[in-house]
Design a protein around this motif. Structure first.
Motif, PDB file in Angstrom:
ATOM      1  N   TRP A  33       0.830  -1.208   0.000  1.00 54.19           N
ATOM      2  CA  TRP A  33       0.000   0.000   0.000  1.00 54.19           C
ATOM      3  C   TRP A  33       0.867   1.262   0.000  1.00 54.19           C
ATOM      4  CZ3 TRP A  33      -0.193   3.626   4.053  1.00 54.19           C
ATOM      5  CH2 TRP A  33      -1.169   4.613   3.923  1.00 54.19           C
ATOM      6  N   LEU A  34       1.863   1.295   0.867  1.00 53.90           N
ATOM      7  CA  LEU A  34       2.701   2.486   0.979  1.00 53.90           C
ATOM      8  C   LEU A  34       3.539   2.681  -0.281  1.00 53.90           C
ATOM      9  CD1 LEU A  34       3.616   4.816   2.785  1.00 53.90           C
ATOM     10  CD2 LEU A  34       5.410   3.301   3.685  1.00 53.90           C
ATOM     11  N   HIS A  35       4.047   1.587  -0.821  1.00 55.63           N
ATOM     12  CA  HIS A  35       4.862   1.659  -2.035  1.00 55.63           C
ATOM     13  C   HIS A  35       4.070   2.318  -3.166  1.00 55.63           C
ATOM     14  CE1 HIS A  35       6.960   0.032  -5.650  1.00 55.63           C
ATOM     15  NE2 HIS A  35       8.032   0.183  -4.891  1.00 55.63           N
ATOM     16  N   ARG A  36       2.853   1.881  -3.349  1.00 56.97           N
ATOM     17  CA  ARG A  36       2.033   2.455  -4.426  1.00 56.97           C
ATOM     18  C   ARG A  36       1.652   3.900  -4.106  1.00 56.97           C
ATOM     19  NH1 ARG A  36      -0.799   1.992  -8.817  1.00 56.97           N
ATOM     20  NH2 ARG A  36      -2.800   3.061  -8.985  1.00 56.97           N
ATOM     21  N   ARG A  37       1.277   4.178  -2.859  1.00 56.85           N
ATOM     22  CA  ARG A  37       0.878   5.533  -2.484  1.00 56.85           C
ATOM     23  C   ARG A  37       1.988   6.534  -2.775  1.00 56.85           C
ATOM     24  NH1 ARG A  37      -3.411   6.965   0.897  1.00 56.85           N
ATOM     25  NH2 ARG A  37      -5.215   5.810   0.152  1.00 56.85           N
ATOM     26  N   ILE A  58      12.524   4.197   5.043  1.00 56.48           N
ATOM     27  CA  ILE A  58      11.168   4.223   5.603  1.00 56.48           C
ATOM     28  C   ILE A  58      10.934   2.885   6.294  1.00 56.48           C
ATOM     29  CG2 ILE A  58       8.713   4.438   5.109  1.00 56.48           C
ATOM     30  CD1 ILE A  58       9.526   5.934   2.525  1.00 56.48           C
ATOM     31  N   ILE A  59      10.607   2.935   7.567  1.00 59.00           N
ATOM     32  CA  ILE A  59      10.398   1.706   8.341  1.00 59.00           C
ATOM     33  C   ILE A  59       8.922   1.595   8.688  1.00 59.00           C
ATOM     34  CG2 ILE A  59      11.084   0.383  10.363  1.00 59.00           C
ATOM     35  CD1 ILE A  59      13.446   2.538  10.501  1.00 59.00           C
ATOM     36  N   ILE A  60       8.290   0.512   8.287  1.00 61.23           N
ATOM     37  CA  ILE A  60       6.907   0.245   8.683  1.00 61.23           C
ATOM     38  C   ILE A  60       6.964  -0.392  10.065  1.00 61.23           C
ATOM     39  CG2 ILE A  60       4.821  -1.060   8.164  1.00 61.23           C
ATOM     40  CD1 ILE A  60       5.481  -0.746   5.222  1.00 61.23           C
TER      41      ILE A  60
END
Length: 712
Positions: free
Chosen positions: A22-26, A81-83
């Motif tokens: 999700w974050l990669h695409r956003r 960026i750390i999830i």
């Protein structure tokens, strides 16, 4: 400024794979406002797009040397960026990635995205398991590049609902990466949103309407006279961005308020969009979203009890992930995604009793989990997935009354959970999974082994909960599961004639039920244990011939359950676990007081199943139904009506003829009593011999004129 190959490197635990996608695409699709592109900020020139962004598990699946490739990617990334979640905090690889980045990219920016857990919870006694920051992120490095004891303050965006939320969290991350003030980014994003959405109102349903507008525009774009203009404005990317919004921001919010109807409407719109395209036409990202949409719709329909429709969606999700895996056969992420599809594809047939079909998909799930372990044998996520797969097969064989097969898989799962729990002592979820594995072993051995085996597993299970509650006293999962395990332990102690210890655990159960319910008054599931605990105590007291005390606890059970039913309509489970056992106990007390007509009237009112056919009853229903039959037989015998008494005994024996089924001790005792009453001595002796091997108390077998009510 130093030139970097990647705008950012996303580090995450495999358990947070969904968040990473999700974050990669956003980030890669986020449109930077045109009037600030090219501006010089503290981070350099503002780019048109934040790409490329490196997501290690996806890009390195086919690499020969994972360590070297990851190190190169980290060195060539402008930002890290750390999830952050409890899974990330316990991930060895996430921690190593943070350390390496800090050591080789000194001065570069590190951003934390909190998706679950609590920052610095490791410093809060009793809440250590909630920690979401990896150790390397929490502490500064010393001059030698080693972690010091000096805490740091990570730059964090908090995606949790009570904090920044998804949209603001992403905007904070974007503003930090490009070096532009958050207020400016927020204002420009709001203007862009107003151009795309005609109206925004508060609440979940309003959000659905907005989502409907966005997706509706995208879906109708090809059928409108202004085709070119609309497609230029929205196009396929906007439609898929709306679907991504549905899967991430919207779905969890509507789940919180129970709006499955609204969720289904949104999901159906997404389905209509994807039905426009053949599977082969989708990009990998779009195909992944297609699978998640269909998984999502399958789960909604499963909750609604529409199993055939749910199975159709799970089948279509399976086809999508199968195609993704075909495109990149060695990709870990694709293997994992398809393993989840295989599980869900077998889940509905399992629910519908189509065990052969379910077994094929569950075995495929197992095979995919093993492949993941071969690719990365040190990955605890893949080890956990294999444990889940073994547990799933064990449950399948349990439903088929094949305890030997079930025990084999449950034992492997237990060993795997035990290793994982030992390696991650602060992971409460692994403790719970280990305890569940012991519970399954206890139940499986109950059908073929001496009761002492099941008794040992149950005691080990409760010991895990006891130690867990010492460390995490506020965790309701531990308290709930401990009470459930204690109920089964009381039954085992009763069957083996250990009544003193059974009374001790019944008293503990009553105390715990009150204590945990008071701590969490809104939790109706915990409140159910109050009437159940009094029922267990009453049953033990009847065995000890303390009738007056048994009546007291029956009344306590009825009063507490009446409050529960007022708060919530009685479910089928509550009926079988609470109401029917109460009614059986009430009828027996009337019988013991020689009020035979009232006892018969009361027992006749008890409706257990929609059918009296053995093949159409669950195992739990069977135990309750046979107790009812035996009680009616005793009442008619007391009323000097031998024919009717024999009739109900014969109905009990009809169940005993189902040799292909396994029966627990409480039902075996009922068979022994029925055979004995009908003077079928050979059959009675066979049952008694079987009960002796199981270790059932002879005193219990010889108790006359009472039904056994201790079904699980």
């Amino acid at each position: 400024m130093e030139a970097y190959k990647y705008k950012a490197f996303i580090s995450y635990s495999h358990q947070d794979e969904r968040w990473s996608r999700w974050l990669h695409r956003r980030l890669e699709t986020y449109p930077i406002p045109r009037n600030i592109i090219g501006n010089i900020t503290k981070t350099g020139s503002v780019p048109r797009r934040l790409k490329p962004i490196f997501r290690d598990r996806e890009e390195l699946a086919a690499a020969d040397n994972l360590g070297e490739k990851i190190e190169q990617a980290l060195e060539n990334s402008e930002n890290l960026i750390i999830i952050c979640s409890p899974a990330a905090a316990h991930s060895h690889w996430v921690n190593q990635e943070v350390l390496y980045f800090k050591r080789h990219n000194r001065g570069a920016q590190i951003f934390s995205i909190i998706v679950e857990g609590e920052p610095f919870a490791s410093n809060i006694p009793g809440r250590e398991y909630e920690e979401c920051f990896p150790p390397a992120l929490r502490f500064q490095l010393d001059e030698n590049g080693e972690p010091s004891d000096i805490l740091t303050e990570p730059l964090a965006a908090d995606l949790r609902g009570h904090a920044d939320g998804h949209r603001l969290g992403v905007l904070k991350l974007v503003s930090g990466i490009i070096g532009v003030g958050l207020d400016e980014i927020v204002q420009r994003d709001m203007k862009r949103a107003r151009r795309r959405v005609t109206a925004v109102t508060s609440g979940a349903l309003a959000t659905v309407l907005v989502m409907g507008t966005l997706t509706g525009l995208a879906l109708e774009a090809r059928r409108t006279a202004n085709l070119a203009q609309l497609e230029a404005e929205l196009g396929r990317n906007d439609a898929e961005e709306s679907i991504e919004f549905m899967l991430t921001d919207l779905k969890p919010e509507l789940e919180k308020v129970g709006r499955l109807d609204a969720l289904k409407v949104v999901g159906k719109r997404a389905e209509a969009y994807y039905n426009k395209y053949d599977v082969a036409e989708h990009s990998d990202d779009a195909l992944g979203r297609r699978a998640r949409v269909f998984h999502f719709l399958g789960e909604v329909l499963d909750h609604e009890g529409q199993l055939d429709e749910a199975n159709d969606y799970f089948s279509r999700a399976y086809e999508a992930t199968q195609e993704l895996l075909r495109r990149d056969i060695g990709n870990e992420s694709r293997l994992f995604e398809h393993s989840q599809s295989a599980y869900w594809r077998g889940y509905i047939p399992y629910r519908q009793g189509e065990y052969k079909i379910a077994a094929d998909y569950f075995q495929e799930y197992m095979g995919l989990a093993k492949k993941l372990n071969i690719i990365d044998p040190d990955n605890s996520d893949w080890q956990l997935e294999t444990a889940f797969a073994n547990n799933t097969l064990g449950v399948l064989y349990t439903e088929q009354f094949k305890p030997e097969n079930a025990i084999k898989y449950f034992e492997i799962a237990r060993q795997q959970f035990a290793v994982l729990a030992e390696n991650q002592p602060d992971n409460i979820s692994l403790k719970i999974e280990l305890a569940n594995a012991l519970a399954w072993l206890a139940d499986s051995h109950l059908l073929i082994s001496p009761l002492s085996v099941s008794l040992d597993y149950r005691k080990r299970q409760i010991e895990i909960y006891r130690k867990g509650l010492e460390k995490w006293p506020e965790d309701s999962r531990l308290s709930r599961d401990q009470m459930r395990a204690r109920i089964s332990l009381i039954d085992l102690l009763f069957w083996t004639g250990q009544n003193t210890e059974a009374h001790y655990h019944a008293d503990r159960l009553m105390s715990e039920a009150r204590e945990y319910s008071d701590k969490d008054p809104a939790n109706l599931a915990l409140k159910e244990y109050i009437p159940i605990s009094h029922l267990k105590k009453a049953n033990l007291l009847i065995t000890d011939k303390h009738i007056t005390k048994a009546e007291f606890h029956l009344r306590q059970s009825q009063v507490s359950s009446a409050k529960l039913i007022k708060a919530n309509e009685m479910s089928r489970k509550q009926k079988l676990d609470i109401f029917i056992p109460q009614a059986l106990l009430q009828s027996e007390l009337l019988y013991r007081q020689h009020k035979y007509d009232k006892a018969l009237e009361a027992v006749e009112l008890i409706s257990i199943s929609h059918s009296d056919k053995a093949s159409e009853m669950s195992h739990h229903e069977t135990g309750l139904y046979l107790q009812k039959l035996l009680l009616k037989s005793y009442i008619y015998e007391a009323k000097k009506n031998k024919d009717d008494s024999a009739h109900y005994l014969s109905k009990i024996i009809a169940f005993a003829e189902r040799e292909k089924y396994f029966f627990e001790p409480n039902i075996r005792v009922l068979f022994a009593k029925a055979f004995s009453k009908l003077e079928l001595n050979n059959h009675a002796a066979r049952e008694i011999t079987h009960l002796d091997k199981m270790g059932v108390s002879r005193e219990l077998i010889n108790i006359n004129q009472r039904s056994l009510r201790h079904a699980n």
